[in-house]
Design a protein around this motif. Structure first.
Motif, PDB file in Angstrom:
ATOM      1  N   ALA A   1     -14.561   1.469  -2.457  1.00 56.02           N
ATOM      2  CA  ALA A   1     -13.605   0.807  -2.300  1.00 56.02           C
ATOM      3  C   ALA A   1     -13.736   0.109  -0.759  1.00 56.02           C
ATOM      4  O   ALA A   1     -13.374  -1.281  -0.806  1.00 56.02           O
ATOM      5  CB  ALA A   1     -12.190   1.506  -2.212  1.00 56.02           C
TER       6      ALA A   1
ATOM      7  N   THR B   1     -10.203  -8.149  -3.219  1.00 60.20           N
ATOM      8  CA  THR B   1     -10.331  -7.693  -2.000  1.00 60.20           C
ATOM      9  C   THR B   1      -9.025  -6.772  -1.527  1.00 60.20           C
ATOM     10  O   THR B   1      -9.097  -5.773  -1.045  1.00 60.20           O
ATOM     11  CB  THR B   1     -10.458  -8.872  -0.875  1.00 60.20           C
ATOM     12  OG1 THR B   1     -11.796  -9.629  -1.158  1.00 60.20           O
ATOM     13  CG2 THR B   1     -10.689  -8.237   0.412  1.00 60.20           C
ATOM     14  N   LYS B   2      -7.566  -7.454  -1.730  1.00 62.32           N
ATOM     15  CA  LYS B   2      -6.568  -6.926  -1.503  1.00 62.32           C
ATOM     16  C   LYS B   2      -6.481  -5.547  -2.181  1.00 62.32           C
ATOM     17  O   LYS B   2      -6.111  -4.516  -1.843  1.00 62.32           O
ATOM     18  CB  LYS B   2      -5.404  -7.735  -1.790  1.00 62.32           C
ATOM     19  CG  LYS B   2      -5.506  -9.185  -0.691  1.00 62.32           C
ATOM     20  CD  LYS B   2      -5.522  -9.069   0.453  1.00 62.32           C
ATOM     21  CE  LYS B   2      -5.339 -10.168   1.198  1.00 62.32           C
ATOM     22  NZ  LYS B   2      -5.473 -10.235   2.754  1.00 62.32           N
TER      23      LYS B   2
ATOM     24  N   PRO C   1     -11.317  -2.477  -8.304  1.00 60.46           N
ATOM     25  CA  PRO C   1     -10.564  -3.507  -7.944  1.00 60.46           C
ATOM     26  C   PRO C   1     -10.991  -4.697  -8.707  1.00 60.46           C
ATOM     27  O   PRO C   1     -10.006  -5.655  -8.878  1.00 60.46           O
ATOM     28  CB  PRO C   1     -10.944  -3.345  -6.291  1.00 60.46           C
ATOM     29  CG  PRO C   1     -11.541  -2.199  -6.137  1.00 60.46           C
ATOM     30  CD  PRO C   1     -11.994  -1.406  -7.400  1.00 60.46           C
TER      31      PRO C   1
ATOM     32  N   SER D   1      -7.624   2.515  -1.676  1.00 63.16           N
ATOM     33  CA  SER D   1      -7.951   3.722  -0.846  1.00 63.16           C
ATOM     34  C   SER D   1      -6.888   4.563  -0.689  1.00 63.16           C
ATOM     35  O   SER D   1      -6.924   5.795  -0.600  1.00 63.16           O
ATOM     36  CB  SER D   1      -8.188   2.911   0.633  1.00 63.16           C
ATOM     37  OG  SER D   1      -9.414   2.126   0.420  1.00 63.16           O
TER      38      SER D   1
ATOM     39  N   SER E   1      -8.753  -3.803  -3.389  1.00 64.03           N
ATOM     40  CA  SER E   1      -9.763  -2.480  -2.725  1.00 64.03           C
ATOM     41  C   SER E   1      -9.134  -1.968  -1.691  1.00 64.03           C
ATOM     42  O   SER E   1      -9.239  -0.789  -1.580  1.00 64.03           O
ATOM     43  CB  SER E   1     -11.070  -3.409  -2.130  1.00 64.03           C
ATOM     44  OG  SER E   1     -11.682  -3.880  -3.241  1.00 64.03           O
ATOM     45  N   LEU E   2      -8.310  -2.425  -0.787  1.00 60.44           N
ATOM     46  CA  LEU E   2      -7.542  -1.751   0.375  1.00 60.44           C
ATOM     47  C   LEU E   2      -6.735  -0.968  -0.314  1.00 60.44           C
ATOM     48  O   LEU E   2      -6.294   0.406   0.133  1.00 60.44           O
ATOM     49  CB  LEU E   2      -7.147  -2.959   1.288  1.00 60.44           C
ATOM     50  CG  LEU E   2      -8.059  -3.761   2.017  1.00 60.44           C
ATOM     51  CD1 LEU E   2      -7.106  -4.914   2.787  1.00 60.44           C
ATOM     52  CD2 LEU E   2      -8.886  -2.898   2.920  1.00 60.44           C
TER      53      LEU E   2
ATOM     54  N   THR F   1       0.844  -1.137  -0.062  1.00 60.31           N
ATOM     55  CA  THR F   1       0.176   0.099  -0.003  1.00 60.31           C
ATOM     56  C   THR F   1       0.814   1.189   0.082  1.00 60.31           C
ATOM     57  O   THR F   1       0.729   2.246  -0.725  1.00 60.31           O
ATOM     58  CB  THR F   1      -0.836  -0.031   1.274  1.00 60.31           C
ATOM     59  OG1 THR F   1      -1.973  -1.121   1.071  1.00 60.31           O
ATOM     60  CG2 THR F   1      -1.888   1.225   1.128  1.00 60.31           C
TER      61      THR F   1
ATOM     62  N   GLU G   1      -9.684 -12.998  -4.268  1.00 54.76           N
ATOM     63  CA  GLU G   1      -9.192 -12.541  -3.096  1.00 54.76           C
ATOM     64  C   GLU G   1      -8.134 -11.296  -3.526  1.00 54.76           C
ATOM     65  O   GLU G   1      -8.003 -10.328  -2.652  1.00 54.76           O
ATOM     66  CB  GLU G   1      -8.092 -13.604  -2.424  1.00 54.76           C
ATOM     67  CG  GLU G   1      -7.483 -13.429  -1.230  1.00 54.76           C
ATOM     68  CD  GLU G   1      -8.438 -13.193  -0.143  1.00 54.76           C
ATOM     69  OE1 GLU G   1      -8.073 -12.463   1.002  1.00 54.76           O
ATOM     70  OE2 GLU G   1      -9.599 -13.668  -0.157  1.00 54.76           O
TER      71      GLU G   1
ATOM     72  N   SER H   1     -16.330  -2.586  -1.475  1.00 57.77           N
ATOM     73  CA  SER H   1     -15.746  -3.870  -2.141  1.00 57.77           C
ATOM     74  C   SER H   1     -14.765  -4.515  -1.339  1.00 57.77           C
ATOM     75  O   SER H   1     -14.659  -5.797  -1.479  1.00 57.77           O
ATOM     76  CB  SER H   1     -14.969  -3.064  -3.410  1.00 57.77           C
ATOM     77  OG  SER H   1     -14.314  -4.127  -4.250  1.00 57.77           O
ATOM     78  N   ALA H   2     -13.931  -3.984  -0.415  1.00 54.34           N
ATOM     79  CA  ALA H   2     -13.177  -4.739   0.352  1.00 54.34           C
ATOM     80  C   ALA H   2     -13.959  -5.663   1.327  1.00 54.34           C
ATOM     81  O   ALA H   2     -13.485  -6.891   1.422  1.00 54.34           O
ATOM     82  CB  ALA H   2     -12.077  -3.672   0.922  1.00 54.34           C
ATOM     83  N   ARG H   3     -14.962  -5.133   1.791  1.00 47.05           N
ATOM     84  CA  ARG H   3     -15.699  -6.055   2.730  1.00 47.05           C
ATOM     85  C   ARG H   3     -16.610  -7.213   2.211  1.00 47.05           C
ATOM     86  O   ARG H   3     -16.903  -8.082   2.699  1.00 47.05           O
ATOM     87  CB  ARG H   3     -16.789  -5.089   3.574  1.00 47.05           C
ATOM     88  CG  ARG H   3     -16.007  -4.154   4.431  1.00 47.05           C
ATOM     89  CD  ARG H   3     -16.877  -3.207   5.104  1.00 47.05           C
ATOM     90  NE  ARG H   3     -17.934  -4.044   6.111  1.00 47.05           N
ATOM     91  CZ  ARG H   3     -17.762  -4.203   7.430  1.00 47.05           C
ATOM     92  NH1 ARG H   3     -16.290  -4.041   7.779  1.00 47.05           N
ATOM     93  NH2 ARG H   3     -18.234  -4.830   8.215  1.00 47.05           N
TER      94      ARG H   3
END
Length: 414
Positions: free
Chosen positions: A256, A129-130, A316, A136, A132-133, A12, A126, A259-261
């Motif tokens: 985002a 998901t990553k 994402p 941010s 998406s974080l 990140t 998966e 989406s991550a959740r």
């Protein structure tokens, strides 16, 4: 340390540095022009030249990371970035400044390598998901960068901005050295020119890239056009326009986060299309309201919030799909896709400037935005249809088996 996979916070931060390097320098452009006795149009190349160099670096860094691995490419890019930042800080004239600024663009490796490293380790769902974080960080960094750059320029001078770049690069070099183990699986064949061509011949790859390009392109259209429209229609100051641009960023952060959740539960296909539907509905409603005679800037910024929300949901999943067409070439796919998206963003920005120069009205801007989100929705639907076809195919090719399986559930749900 060369074998353990990098933590998500490391990836990140590497991605965020790429975003900061583009825009933290923006408030200092007039100061650079004054101190280096150059025209402001020349020092502005520190931004446009950086963007062009970023696109070219992405084309090369992706295949190189597929060949040599993620770790050495990221470490090498950080070393070059530190040297280029010091060169900008010490530049005696504008030519040296611009040359070193172009080399700074190598930090786009943070985006390419981080995306590829995530896809190396995780399935398509998966990965979404990553990503998406990480997305941010790409939203927050552009908000904070110009503010921090402005403070440094006023208090210490523009060279302090590049000194901070060098310090940040050094800190992340130490972090990457300690934490970023190699994620590319051993024994994979080196990428070939034919593999790159295979990506360009893939309809699925193009569907995901075009979905991303028009989704991001809507943002470029907005930030290019809204200063003209805000001033002509309502007399907004640059500061007021800047606050309004935050509507898209705020919407992106919300999208985002959702989406991550929810990516694990919904798969990739549902957020991909849902984000496009949200953006289309928001723009269609906004266009209808302004065509009916609405005339308030808060209405414009309120409707364009849906672009950010939709992008936070879609991007994402679109990026995960892009990397999953040929998982063994995740770096190549990330670099090529990023270059294509940036190039298309430049085209849309130029076209928007031409349109709003002639017609600086909210309706003209919303029409352009509506066109972008409609085309992104069409590309998302095509990508979903192609994934369904791959999932139900009699014998998917080995390179496609993982993405077909990984996205099958999302396609079925959608």
């Amino acid at each position: 340390m060369t074998r353990s996979p990098p933590r998500l916070i490391t990836l990140t931060l590497l991605t965020a540095l790429s975003a900061l390097t583009l825009n933290m320098v923006l408030p200092s452009l007039p100061s650079m022009a004054r101190d280096l006795a150059a025209r402001e149009s020349v020092t502005a190349l520190a931004v446009s030249g950086y963007m062009l160099a970023s696109a070219l670096f992405q084309l090369g860094l992706g295949p190189v990371s597929d060949h040599f691995g993620r770790r050495p490419v990221m470490l090498g890019a950080l070393l070059l970035f530190i040297g280029a930042s010091l060169g900008c800080m010490l530049a005696p004239n504008v030519a040296v400044l611009l040359a070193c600024r172009v080399l700074q663009a190598v930090i786009v490796a943070g985006v390419v390598v981080s995306s590829a490293a995530i896809r190396d380790q995780h399935s398509a769902v998966e990965s979404a998901t990553k990503l998406s974080l990480i997305a941010s960080a790409m939203a927050v960094a552009p908000m904070l960068g110009p503010m921090l750059g402005g403070v440094l320029d006023v208090s210490l001078g523009w060279r302090a901005v590049f000194a901070l770049y060098a310090l940040l690069g050094g800190a992340l070099l130490l972090l990457a050295w300690a934490d970023m183990g190699e994620t590319r699986a051993p024994g994979l064949p080196a990428p070939r020119l034919a593999d790159w061509a295979a990506l360009l011949r893939s309809s699925r790859y193009w569907a995901y890239v075009l979905c991303t390009a028009f989704s991001v392109g809507a943002f470029y259209v907005f930030v290019t056009g809204v200063p003209y429209v805000g001033k002509a229609a309502w007399g907004l100051s640059p500061a007021e326009v800047g606050l309004g641009v935050g509507s898209i960023t705020g919407g992106f952060l919300v999208g985002a986060a959702i989406s991550a959740r929810q990516a694990r539960r919904l798969g990739v296909g549902v957020p991909l299309v849902a984000g496009r539907v949200v953006a289309v509905l928001g723009m269609a409603l906004g266009l209808g309201v302004f065509a009916a005679g609405a005339a308030h800037p808060l209405a414009l910024f309120g409707f364009t919030l849906f672009i950010g929300l939709g992008n936070g949901l879609t991007l994402p999943s679109a990026n995960a799909g892009t990397l999953s067409v040929r998982p063994a070439l995740a770096g190549t796919a990330a670099g090529l896709g990023g270059a294509l998206v940036m190039a298309w963003g430049a085209v849309l920005s130029t076209f928007t400037a031409l349109v709003v120069e002639v017609s600086p009205t909210p309706v003209a801007l919303l029409t352009l935005l509506t066109g972008c989100v409609l085309l992104s929705l069409a590309a998302a639907l095509v990508a979903l249809r192609l994934e369904r076809a791959a999932a139900h195919g009699a014998a998917p090719r080995p390179a496609e088996e993982e993405t077909a399986g990984g996205l099958h559930g999302a396609s079925r749900d959608a």
